[in-house]
Write a protein that holds these residues in place. Sequence first.
Motif: not given
Length: 119
Positions: A5-6, A16-18, A27-28, A34-35
């Motif tokens: 998934i990542h 972007t990711h956090d 979270r993406y 966020m989606y």
Amino acid sequence: MKEHIHRYCMKLKGTTHDYKEEWSADRYHVGAKMYAMVGGDSERTPIISLKCDPERAEVLRDTYEGIIPGYYMNKTHWNSIYLEADLPDGLLEELISHSHTLVFNKLTKKLQKQITEAD
């Protein structure tokens, strides 16, 4: 599955990711919205929550046991999918792309252009 998934999310334009420590969730985002969120339900069973067109969200929930209304999300616009759910090949990736597109299309035209033109 989380690694898959990542990798998939990070290929989508402008992602972007956090990591939200309090929620134990990856979270993406696209354009700071966020989606997708990968975390767990109340029993810590791994899930991904994705934005979805409301009519399609209902059909998916009725069709697949592993797709439920968004866990801790707006249940009209979000679905949560158990990572171990029995889904047809490619459906999860298609739903991630659908979520990304829904969020991207709500961004300002200026921001969409910046994301589209970025390398």
